[in-house]
Motif scaffolding. Structure first.
Motif, mmCIF file in Angstrom:
data_model
loop_
_atom_site.group_PDB
_atom_site.id
_atom_site.type_symbol
_atom_site.label_atom_id
_atom_site.label_comp_id
_atom_site.label_asym_id
_atom_site.label_seq_id
_atom_site.Cartn_x
_atom_site.Cartn_y
_atom_site.Cartn_z
ATOM 1 N N ASP A 1 -13.557 0.754 -2.056
ATOM 2 C CA ASP A 1 -13.129 0.992 -3.439
ATOM 3 C C ASP A 1 -11.944 1.953 -3.488
ATOM 4 O O ASP A 1 -10.980 1.728 -4.215
ATOM 5 N N GLU A 2 -12.022 3.035 -2.732
ATOM 6 C CA GLU A 2 -10.932 4.001 -2.707
ATOM 7 C C GLU A 2 -9.678 3.412 -2.075
ATOM 8 O O GLU A 2 -8.556 3.688 -2.517
ATOM 9 N N ASP A 3 -9.860 2.609 -1.041
ATOM 10 C CA ASP A 3 -8.718 1.980 -0.386
ATOM 11 C C ASP A 3 -8.012 1.014 -1.336
ATOM 12 O O ASP A 3 -6.781 0.879 -1.307
ATOM 13 N N ARG A 4 -8.770 0.354 -2.188
ATOM 14 C CA ARG A 4 -8.191 -0.609 -3.132
ATOM 15 C C ARG A 4 -7.452 0.090 -4.273
ATOM 16 O O ARG A 4 -6.400 -0.351 -4.715
ATOM 17 N N THR A 5 -7.988 1.193 -4.756
ATOM 18 C CA THR A 5 -7.391 1.867 -5.912
ATOM 19 C C THR A 5 -6.419 2.980 -5.526
ATOM 20 O O THR A 5 -5.557 3.360 -6.303
#
Length: 270
Positions: free
Chosen positions: A129-133
């Motif tokens: 999730d953090e990598d995507r956002t």
């Protein structure tokens, strides 16, 4: 032989009974067979040589993790030290090419929230999730964190959030010793520039920043003092929201830590 029986029903019966292989045209009565005679093993086969001491030494040596590249670590320290502002630090991290994690990451995870807040939250290594956002505490973890903050009268605008690593380890694996050592100067400089009064270390961020090998179960709930240059901050390790989602029973322990944070904030700002 089977009269009018349905052959499919017979085969299904065999499958349910555990018969899943045919090996001959006629049945064999295995109870009537004599057990095979075991031949005595040859002496040279029975006595296998034991591993030599040299082989054991090589095995232990190979298990040790490689030492971090001192040149890369010193370069990261130099780059971080040259950053006089948070914006300069963000730009330096985005341009930094000394860590292999950056090659496979989708985004650089830096920070969000109020940089002037006295309360800083440090996320564990980025997940998908953090990598995507490109933002710390994203997805369901971020949603639960918001509820946790609201429970003690805080909103996301009242805190400043960053990540222990700027990039997600591929496949969500644990970062290597070298990756941690190279990224450490950036998060330490981030704390120094932000100069918060209190830092909350979530999950693996606790052992990463304190240098302790103990897991979060041993570290959580115990106040620490960390020094970064002229900046001295209180730090409290606690369970990560993702852990609490997987282990709801631990929420009552996290609630105690939240109350400790609330008490510390009230004491600092009566």
């Amino acid at each position: 032989m089977y009269g009018n029986a349905n052959i499919k029903q017979i085969l299904d019966f065999y499958l349910e009974a555990g018969v899943n292989e045919t090996i001959g045209e006629t049945p064999i009565d295995h109870f009537a067979l004599k057990p095979p005679v075991k031949s005595a093993p040859a002496e040279q086969t029975a006595r296998r040589p034991l591993p030599t001491a040299r082989a054991a030494t090589v095995s232990v040596s190979a298990a040790k993790p490689p030492r971090p590249n001192a040149e890369l670590v010193n370069h990261a320290k130099s780059v971080a030290a040259d950053c006089a502002t948070i914006d300069a630090l963000k730009n330096a991290i985005e341009l930094f090419d000394g860590c292999s994690l950056k090659e496979l990451a989708t985004h650089t995870v830096f920070a969000r929230g109020n940089a002037k807040s006295p309360l800083m939250l440090i996320d564990r290594p980025a997940a998908s999730d953090e990598d995507r956002t490109g933002l710390p505490f994203s997805g369901q973890s971020g949603e639960l964190l918001s509820k946790m903050l609201n429970a003690i009268g805080l909103s996301e605008d009242d805190v400043y959030m960053t990540s222990i690593l700027p990039w997600r380890p591929p496949g969500g694996r644990a970062p290597t010793t070298e990756e941690q050592a190279v990224c450490l100067p950036f998060v330490e400089r981030h704390i120094e520039l932000t100069a918060p009064q209190t830092v909350i270390l979530f999950g693996e961020a606790a052992s990463f920043l304190t240098g302790q090998k103990s897991g979060i179960n041993r570290l959580r709930g115990k106040w620490l003092t960390m020094e970064y240059g002229e900046t001295s901050v209180r730090a409290l390790p606690m369970f990560h929201p993702a852990f609490l989602l997987e282990h709801p029973a631990s929420k009552k322990i996290a609630w105690k830590d939240l109350l400790a944070i609330q008490s510390a904030i009230n004491a600092a700002h009566p």
